[in-house]
Structures are given as structure tokens and as C-alpha cells.
Design an enzyme around this catalytic site. Structure first.
Site, PDB file in Angstrom:
ATOM      1  N   LYS A 136       0.812  -1.224   0.000  1.00 28.05           N
ATOM      2  CA  LYS A 136       0.000   0.000   0.000  1.00 28.05           C
ATOM      3  C   LYS A 136       0.853   1.285   0.000  1.00 28.05           C
ATOM      4  O   LYS A 136       0.344   2.371   0.258  1.00 28.05           O
ATOM      5  CB  LYS A 136      -0.991   0.067   1.193  1.00 28.05           C
ATOM      6  CG  LYS A 136      -1.944  -1.091   1.335  1.00 28.05           C
ATOM      7  CD  LYS A 136      -2.546  -1.574   0.053  1.00 28.05           C
ATOM      8  CE  LYS A 136      -3.484  -0.622  -0.595  1.00 28.05           C
ATOM      9  NZ  LYS A 136      -3.888  -1.081  -1.948  1.00 28.05           N
ATOM     10  N   THR A 345     -11.128   5.484  -1.477  1.00 21.99           N
ATOM     11  CA  THR A 345     -11.490   6.345  -0.350  1.00 21.99           C
ATOM     12  C   THR A 345     -11.320   5.526   0.930  1.00 21.99           C
ATOM     13  O   THR A 345     -11.849   4.416   1.036  1.00 21.99           O
ATOM     14  CB  THR A 345     -12.967   6.791  -0.485  1.00 21.99           C
ATOM     15  OG1 THR A 345     -13.117   7.341  -1.792  1.00 21.99           O
ATOM     16  CG2 THR A 345     -13.332   7.808   0.564  1.00 21.99           C
ATOM     17  N   HIS A 346     -10.577   6.075   1.878  1.00 25.79           N
ATOM     18  CA  HIS A 346     -10.322   5.324   3.118  1.00 25.79           C
ATOM     19  C   HIS A 346     -11.502   5.418   4.083  1.00 25.79           C
ATOM     20  O   HIS A 346     -12.261   6.380   4.041  1.00 25.79           O
ATOM     21  CB  HIS A 346      -9.080   5.885   3.821  1.00 25.79           C
ATOM     22  CG  HIS A 346      -7.819   5.648   3.056  1.00 25.79           C
ATOM     23  ND1 HIS A 346      -6.614   6.165   3.423  1.00 25.79           N
ATOM     24  CD2 HIS A 346      -7.580   4.915   1.931  1.00 25.79           C
ATOM     25  CE1 HIS A 346      -5.682   5.778   2.572  1.00 25.79           C
ATOM     26  NE2 HIS A 346      -6.247   5.027   1.650  1.00 25.79           N
TER      27      HIS A 346
HETATM   28  P1  A3P Z   1      -4.804   3.986  -1.489  1.00 26.62           P
HETATM   29  O1  A3P Z   1      -5.652   3.106  -2.311  1.00 26.62           O
HETATM   30  O2  A3P Z   1      -4.888   3.741  -0.054  1.00 26.62           O
HETATM   31  O3  A3P Z   1      -4.968   5.442  -1.818  1.00 26.62           O
HETATM   32  P2  A3P Z   1       0.181  -0.420  -3.685  1.00 26.62           P
HETATM   33  O4  A3P Z   1       0.213  -0.379  -5.168  1.00 26.62           O
HETATM   34  O5  A3P Z   1       1.534  -0.618  -3.093  1.00 26.62           O
HETATM   35  O6  A3P Z   1      -0.853  -1.360  -3.162  1.00 26.62           O
HETATM   36  O7  A3P Z   1      -0.251   1.019  -3.176  1.00 26.62           O
HETATM   37  C1  A3P Z   1      -1.529   1.535  -3.392  1.00 26.62           C
HETATM   38  C2  A3P Z   1      -1.451   3.017  -3.170  1.00 26.62           C
HETATM   39  O8  A3P Z   1      -0.740   3.641  -4.223  1.00 26.62           O
HETATM   40  C3  A3P Z   1      -2.770   3.720  -3.166  1.00 26.62           C
HETATM   41  O9  A3P Z   1      -3.271   3.640  -1.858  1.00 26.62           O
HETATM   42  C4  A3P Z   1      -2.445   5.139  -3.602  1.00 26.62           C
HETATM   43  O10 A3P Z   1      -2.477   6.060  -2.568  1.00 26.62           O
HETATM   44  C5  A3P Z   1      -1.010   5.010  -4.108  1.00 26.62           C
HETATM   45  N1  A3P Z   1      -0.760   5.625  -5.405  1.00 26.62           N
HETATM   46  C6  A3P Z   1       0.362   6.293  -5.714  1.00 26.62           C
HETATM   47  N2  A3P Z   1       0.300   6.757  -6.955  1.00 26.62           N
HETATM   48  C7  A3P Z   1      -0.894   6.382  -7.449  1.00 26.62           C
HETATM   49  C8  A3P Z   1      -1.535   6.580  -8.702  1.00 26.62           C
HETATM   50  N3  A3P Z   1      -0.946   7.254  -9.683  1.00 26.62           N
HETATM   51  N4  A3P Z   1      -2.773   6.070  -8.873  1.00 26.62           N
HETATM   52  C9  A3P Z   1      -3.379   5.396  -7.872  1.00 26.62           C
HETATM   53  N5  A3P Z   1      -2.813   5.164  -6.660  1.00 26.62           N
HETATM   54  C10 A3P Z   1      -1.584   5.647  -6.449  1.00 26.62           C
END
Ligand code: A3P
Length: 379
Positions: A136, A345-346
Site C-alpha cells: 500500500k 477512499t479510506h
Molecule cells: P490507497 O488506495 O490507499 O490510496 P500499492 O500499489 O503498493 O498497493 O499502493 C496503493 C497506493 O498507491 C494507493 O493507496 C495510492 O495512494 C497510491 N498511489 C500512488 N500513486 C498512485 C496513482 N498514480 N494512482 C493510484 N494510486 C496511487
């Protein structure tokens, strides 16, 4: 030619012309066949004969299902000729979902179908660089953005080799990789590696030169993101507070909950530093990855020794999604944002709980800043 001469002597002149044509036609057919055979064997000739994985199926690695098939194929034993029996693979494909419990079909984490390693040329190599964490943190974004680079090829789906599939051996792992030319970098990402005790030792046993990328994010936001994801799959999950605290009124955080533990970055980093120098680990700032993806990607490219090709011009901010997305490539009609599970959305967490978690993580954060020599300002 002998054919033409023979017929010119024995056949009446009315048939001569027709038979000559037939002979020429058969000859040209044979020639085309020879050319065709040569063309298809050239790919095999380009491979190193000693590479045991060169006979892996050329499947695109652009999704869990494909990786699952690929993985199943890679599981087949090499026969005496050093090849894998494809008929066995085909027979097993129908049972893939039953037999293969190793590489999860992670649809929520499905990559977009670009530079996925479907190339015909080059060899399958063990990865030179791995995105090892954190869950995440923004790991999918980093992988999808860096793989636009022409000198990077990546496995789209998480392989979990160093944590769940290690006993399958390096040959299995290599088989999952895309083909790369000498100048290209092979990459994969599996975020759980960062918190798995055995992983640093295992990666270092594969190659001490492996470059490691860790995408870090404020551990408080990270744990809420993690919980939001689990809740979306398990609606009857206990409350966030129930999981996060042993005793909330005493501010006693439950460190046995993995979602809490992942954010204790300093603890995990200590384990990595026993096997890798800090210079071989690059930390991507998960917050800045959202506000300035090109800036973060510039640093990733520098770290990997790549020319800065992924730049500002590749990104735009998508207001509906609230995140940066990739501009549409020339070959496609639509721009590319990450899937719905990225940028969710959290759930709402009350202010006091957040403050308690901030207090808990503060010493770990401070230690982490000292270790990496950078203040991420998670306050
Ligand atoms: P959230 O869904 O909590 O916002 P991972 O790929 O390691 O699972 O991480 C997911 C997170 O990547 C997302 O967490 C989001 O905040 C972040 N993120 C960073 N850049 C992003 C992008 N361009 N589009 C969507 N999420 C992005």
C-alpha cells in the site's frame, strides 16, 4: 531443372508448358518452406544453448491468470534434452486453478498491458532490480510507471518467489521473467518481501548486486489503507480499533497485527542492512509519488542507471480519480490510470485514534529517518 529437361524430351509440346509450370510451382513451394523453417529457427539460435529456461513458453505476463499458466509451465521438470514437455503443460492447464496455490490471481492488482515482456528476443534473466515493498505504499504505481522505460521489462504480477515459492528454485523464478536484451533491466515487485525475515538473505544469495526499491508512505495512512483493502474483501472484519489496539484506553498498540507491523519500517530495514548496503536500496517517497510522479521516477531511473526517459510529459493529473495517470500512448485510444483498488477512499478513523497511532510510530519513524538519512516528515 531435371524435371523440366525430362519433360521437354518425352512429353508432347502441348503438355510441356503446363508441366513446366507445375514444376516451377513445386520448386517455389519448397523454397518458401525452407525460408519459413530458417526464420523460425533463428529465434532459437539467438538463445544461449546452456540457458535452461530458454524453452519456457512465451506467454505474456500481463495478468494473474497468465502468470499462473506460466508458473505451472515453469513447474514442469526439465527432460533429458533440457526442455519442458508442453503436452504435459497443456494437460495441466485445465487444472491450474486447483493445482497452483502459489501465485495468487491478484485481480485487484492487475497491471496494465504495456511493456510486459512478451518480446520474442533475448533471454530470461533473474531480476536486476526488485520492488520489495511496502504494501500500500504505491508499489503498483512505481512498477507501471518505470516499465514505460524501453530499457525495463517487468513481470506484471507479484511472484512471491522469495517468501512463498522459494522451494521452487531459481530456475522456476527465472522462467517467470520476461525476455530481455543485454542492455535491458529485468524487474519484479512483491511488496511482502520487505517484511519477510528470510527475504534479504535469499535475494542476496541470488545476487548481492540486486538493486532494491522500497516505496514508503506515512505508516498511519498506510495501515488505514491496508485495513480499507482488507475490509473491501472481508465485510465482517472486526473494527479498525479492535485490530489495532490491545488496549486502546491505555494506548497499547497490537504489534502482532501485520498491518501495524508493516509500518515499523526501521525494524525491517535493520534486517535488510545485514545483507545489503544502504546504497543499494532506493526509497521512493509514496506521498511525492502522487504529487510529483515525474520527480520520483527521475530518481528511480538514476538509481537504476537508466537514461531519464520517463518524464513530466508522460503524466497528467486525473481529477476524477484524484491521482496522476499515464497519458495515452500513441498506440492506444485511452489514457491509463491504475485500477479501482488503487486510490480508494479510506474509512474514517477518529482523530484520537490517529493521534495514538502517530505516537506509536514516531520513534520508529525517527529511527528510520536516521537510518536512511532522510526526513519524510510523517507528522
Ligand atoms: P490507497 O488506495 O490507499 O490510496 P500499492 O500499489 O503498493 O498497493 O499502493 C496503493 C497506493 O498507491 C494507493 O493507496 C495510492 O495512494 C497510491 N498511489 C500512488 N500513486 C498512485 C496513482 N498514480 N494512482 C493510484 N494510486 C496511487
Amino acid at each position: 531443372m531435371a524435371c523440366i529437361l525430362l519433360y521437354s524430351r518425352v512429353a508432347p509440346s502441348s503438355y510441356r508448358h503446363t508441366r513446366t509450370c507445375i514444376c516451377i510451382f513445386s520448386l517455389s513451394l519448397s523454397l518458401s518452406y525452407i525460408c519459413y523453417c530458417l526464420l523460425f529457427s533463428s529465434d532459437a539460435i539467438m538463445q544461449k544453448p546452456s540457458d535452461p529456461t530458454q524453452n519456457c513458453l512465451r506467454l505474456r505476463s500481463d495478468g494473474g491468470k497468465k502468470l499462473q499458466q506460466k508458473s505451472l509451465y515453469c513447474t514442469l521438470p526439465l527432460n533429458a534434452r533440457g526442455t519442458r514437455d508442453i503436452s504435459l503443460h497443456e494437460a495441466n492447464q485445465s487444472n491450474a486453478s486447483v493445482n497452483l496455490n502459489t501465485v495468487r490471481n491478484n485481480t485487484s492488482d492487475r497491471p496494465t498491458p504495456n511493456n510486459t515482456g512478451s518480446g520474442k528476443f533475448g533471454n530470461k534473466k533473474l531480476p536486476n532490480a526488485i520492488i520489495v515493498g511496502v504494501k500500500k505504499g504505491g508499489t503498483r504505481a512505481v512498477l507501471e510507471f518505470i516499465r514505460i522505460h524501453p530499457d525495463v521489462r517487468a513481470v506484471g504480477t507479484e511472484t512471491h518467489f522469495f517468501d512463498r515459492n522459494y522451494d521452487r528454485g531459481l530456475d522456476w523464478y527465472r522462467c517467470l521473467m520476461p525476455r530481455t536484451m543485454e542492455s535491458q533491466i529485468t524487474m519484479e515487485k512483491t511488496p511482502s518481501y520487505f517484511v519477510t525475515r528470510e527475504t534479504p538473505r535469499r535475494i542476496s544469495a541470488m545476487s548481492r548486486d540486486t538493486k532494491l526499491i522500497v516505496v514508503v508512505r506515512d505508516p498511519v495512512t498506510r495501515v488505514i489503507s491496508d485495513y480499507t483493502q482488507t475490509l473491501s474483501k472481508t465485510p465482517d472484519l472486526p473494527s479498525f480499533q479492535d485490530l489495532a489496539f490491545q488496549n486502546q484506553s491505555l494506548g497499547l498498540v497490537d504489534t502482532s497485527w501485520n498491518a501495524i507491523r508493516i509500518g515499523m519500517y526501521a525494524l525491517h530495514l535493520e534486517n535488510w542492512l545485514r545483507y545489503f548496503p544502504l546504497s543499494q536500496i532506493h526509497f521512493v517517497n509514496g506521498e511525492r509519488l502522487i504529487t510529483d510522479p515525474a520527480g520520483e521516477l527521475a530518481r528511480v531511473q538514476d538509481f537504476l542507471g537508466l537514461k531519464r526517459i520517463v518524464t513530466d510529459k508522460h503524466f497528467y493529473f486525473n481529477r476524477t480519480k484524484g491521482f496522476p495517470c499515464l497519458k495515452k500512448p500513441e498506440s492506444s485510444s485511452s489514457p491509463r490510470c491504475l485500477g479501482k483498488s488503487k486510490g480508494r477512499t479510506h474509512i474514517q478513523i477518529d482523530h484520537d485514534t490517529i493521534e495514538q497511532l502517530r505516537d506509536f510510530y514516531r520513534p520508529y519513524n525517527v529511527k528510520f529517518y536516521e537510518m536512511v538519512g532522510h526526513d519524510f516528515r510523517w507528522e
